[in-house]
Design an enzyme around this catalytic site. Structure first.
Site, short mmCIF file in Angstrom:
data_model
loop_
_atom_site.label_atom_id
_atom_site.label_comp_id
_atom_site.label_asym_id
_atom_site.label_seq_id
_atom_site.Cartn_x
_atom_site.Cartn_y
_atom_site.Cartn_z
CD GLU A 184 0.65 4.64 -7.51
OE1 GLU A 184 -0.40 4.00 -8.31
OE2 GLU A 184 1.23 5.62 -7.59
CD1 TRP A 185 -4.98 3.20 -3.56
CD2 TRP A 185 -3.92 5.17 -2.76
NE1 TRP A 185 -4.51 3.15 -1.94
CE2 TRP A 185 -3.96 4.09 -1.56
CE3 TRP A 185 -3.23 6.25 -2.51
CZ2 TRP A 185 -3.41 4.65 -0.39
CZ3 TRP A 185 -2.83 6.64 -1.05
CH2 TRP A 185 -2.74 5.63 0.04
N GLY A 186 -3.15 4.38 -8.60
CA GLY A 186 -3.13 5.04 -9.75
C GLY A 186 -2.69 6.54 -9.55
CG ASN A 242 2.90 8.66 -7.76
OD1 ASN A 242 3.35 9.73 -7.75
ND2 ASN A 242 2.53 7.96 -6.65
CG ASP A 301 -9.39 2.16 -0.85
OD1 ASP A 301 -8.59 2.11 -1.71
OD2 ASP A 301 -9.62 2.03 0.38
CG ASP A 353 -2.22 0.58 1.04
OD1 ASP A 353 -2.37 1.27 0.12
OD2 ASP A 353 -3.25 0.11 1.90
C1 GLA Z 1 -6.05 1.35 1.54
C2 GLA Z 1 -5.91 0.36 0.32
C3 GLA Z 1 -7.15 -0.51 0.76
C4 GLA Z 1 -6.82 -1.27 1.96
C5 GLA Z 1 -6.71 -0.20 3.37
C6 GLA Z 1 -6.29 -0.81 4.42
O1 GLA Z 1 -7.28 2.28 1.71
O2 GLA Z 1 -6.54 0.95 -0.84
O3 GLA Z 1 -7.63 -1.39 -0.11
O4 GLA Z 1 -5.92 -2.15 1.69
O5 GLA Z 1 -5.82 0.75 2.67
O6 GLA Z 1 -5.98 0.12 5.62
#
Ligand code: GLA
Length: 405
Positions: free
Chosen positions: A183-185, A187, A205, A150
Site C-alpha cells: 500500500e506504498w507506505g 498508512n 513505485d 495491492d
Molecule cells: C501498483 C504496484 C506495482 C504494480 C502495479 C500493477 O502500482 O505498486 O508494483 O503491482 O500496481 O498494476
C-alpha cells in the site's frame, strides 16, 4: 484416559494457537528472494513467459544463489465465474494456474500471485474486496506460495483492517503463503504490517533510472536514489521496524533494466544493505553476464540474507559520497561506500579516526578493535582497519566491504 485427555488438550491448544496466529510464522525469516513480472513486462504477461522465467532462474544460477519465488504481478486475471471464483485470462494462461504452479514447483521453485484489496486492481482487473476468503482458498488450491496484495480502488477502506482480513483469509485457507503488503507506505504499514504480513512497501513505485521521477497524473514513480532517500527519512527511522519475518520493502529491483552496469551494481548493493526483499524485475532469459554476476554475487547476497536481519543506516553523508553500515551476525559489519555522482571519487577512509558505531545492541569500536576487510565485489581481501581504506569509487557505483574481527 490420561492419554485421551492429553491429546484433547493438545488439540485444543493447537486450535487456539492457529486461531490466534495472524500470519504464517517461520517463513521469510530472511528477506524473500525471487523475480516478479511487473517491472519488465507490465501487463504483457502469459504462461509461456512465466515458465521461461522459471527455467532461466535455474539455468542462470539464480536458484542456486537463493532466489526462489516466481511472482506473477497484475493482469493475469480473466474474471470471476458464476460462483465468484477468480480465473486466469484464458488466452494468456490457457493451461490454468494450477498447471503453472505445478510447473514452477517441479523446478524446485515457488510461485507468487497478485491481487488487490479494492474492488479492482491497479490494472483494472477484479480485486479481492468482498471475496477475500474465497480468493485465498483459490490461491491455496492452486498451490500459490506468495501473495502481493495491492491498494488501488480501495475507496474508504481502512488499510490495517483490509490487510488483516486478507491475512485471516490466508490463515483460514491453510497454506503457508508469504503475504506482501503493497500500500506504498500510505498508512504507515511499518506500524502494523508485521502482525499480518512478511513485508510491506514503504514507498511508491520504483522506475528504472538513477535519480529521476516520472509523473503518472495522480502519482509519481521514483528512480533508485530517490527511493533510497525515502528509506532514510530521519523522522520515520524505518530501519527499526525490519527484522526476521517482517521487512521494509523499497520495491522490486530494476537491476538489468534501463540502468547501466554500475548503477545496477549500486542498486543491488543498496537493496542488500537495506535488508530489502531481493525481487528481480528484469528479463532473466537474456541478461548480460555482468548483470547475472551482479544478481548472483553470493558474498553480497549473504549480507542481505544475514540472520540478524538488521537494516543498514546512513553512517556518513558527504553529498555525492555516502557511507552505509549494516550490522551482521557474529560481530561482523557490512560497509557500503556509495558515489551518487557522475564522476569518480577518490576516498581515503580512516577507521581509527572515524566515529565508533553504537547501534542499540551492536557496537563497533574502531579505536579498539582491528577488523579484516573483504571487498565483496572484487572478491578480494583488502587489508584491515588499522590503516585508512584508499580507493576510487566509479561514477554511480559502490564499493562494499565486509568487516570481520
Ligand atoms: C501498483 C504496484 C506495482 C504494480 C502495479 C500493477 O502500482 O505498486 O508494483 O503491482 O500496481 O498494476
Amino acid at each position: 484416559m490420561l492419554r485421551t485427555n492429553f491429546i484433547l488438550i493438545l488439540l485444543l491448544l493447537g486450535s487456539l494457537l492457529s486461531l490466534n496466529a495472524q500470519k504464517y510464522e517461520g517463513i521469510a525469516k530472511t528477506p524473500p528472494m525471487g523475480w516478479n513480472s511487473w517491472n519488465r513486462f507490465g501487463c504483457n504477461i502469459n504462461e509461456q513467459i512465466i515458465r521461461e522465467m522459471a527455467d532461466a532462474m535455474v539455468a542462470s544460477g539464480m536458484k542456486d544463489a537463493g532466489y526462489i519465488y516466481i511472482n506473477i504481478d497484475d493482469c493475469w486475471q480473466g474474471g470471476r465465474d458464476s460462483l465468484g471464483f477468480l480465473y486466469p485470462d484464458p488466452k494468456r494462461f490457457p493451461s490454468g494456474m494450477k498447471a503453472l504452479a505445478d510447473y514452477v514447483h517441479s523446478k524446485g521453485l515457488k510461485i507468487g500471485i497478485y491481487s488487490d484489496a479494492g474492488w479492482k486492481t491497479c490494472g483494472g482487473y477484479p480485486g479481492s474486496r468482498g471475496y477475500e476468503f474465497q480468493d485465498a482458498l483459490q490461491f491455496a488450491e492452486w498451490g500459490i506460495d506468495y501473495l502481493k496484495y495491492d491498494w488501488c480502488n480501495t475507496d474508504n477502506l481502512v488499510a490495517e483492517e483490509a490487510y488483516k482480513t486478507m491475512a485471516r483469509a490466508l490463515m483460514a485457507a491453510g497454506r503457508p503463503i508469504v503475504f506482501s503488503i503493497c500500500e506504498w507506505g500510505n498508512n504507515k504499514p511499518w506500524l502494523w504490517g508485521a502482525k499480518y504480513g512478511h513485508l510491506w512497501r514503504t514507498t511508491g513505485d520504483i522506475i528504472d533510472c538513477w535519480d529521476c521521477e516520472k509523473g503518472h497524473g495522480s502519482w509519481v514513480s521514483n528512480g533508485i536514489m530517490r527511493i533510497l532517500d525515502m528509506q532514510m527519512d530521519k523522522d520515520l527511522n524505518l530501519r527499526q521496524y525490519a527484522g526476521p519475518g517482517h521487512w521494509n520493502d523499497p520495491d522490486m529491483m530494476e537491476v538489468g533494466n534501463r540502468l547501466s552496469v554500475n548503477e545496477s551494481r549500486a542498486h543491488f548493493s543498496l537493496w542488500c544493505m537495506l535488508a530489502a526483499p531481493l525481487i528481480a524485475g528484469n528479463d532473466l532469459r537474456n541478461m548480460s553476464k555482468e548483470i547475472r554476476d551482479i544478481l548472483i554475487n553470493k558474498e553480497m547476497i549473504s549480507i542481505n540474507q544475514d540472520t540478524l536481519g538488521v537494516q543498514c543506516f546512513r553512517w556518513f553523508d558527504y553529498g555525492d559520497y555516502e557511507i552505509y553500515a549494516k550490522p551482521l551476525s557474529g560481530g561482523e559489519l557490512a560497509v557500503c561506500f556509495l558515489n551518487r555522482g557522475n564522476t569518480p571519487i577518490n576516498i581515503s577512509f580512516d577507521w581509527k579516526d572515524s566515529e565508533n558505531i553504537y547501534d542499540g545492541k551492536y557496537i563497533y569500536e574502531f579505536d579498539k578493535v582491528t577488523y579484516k576487510l573483504r571487498d565483496v565485489w572484487a572478491h578480494k581481501d583488502v587489508g584491515n582497519t588499522a590503516r585508512p581504506f584508499i580507493a576510487t569509487i566509479p561514477a554511480r557505483d559502490v564499493i562494499v566491504l565486509r568487516l570481520t574481527k
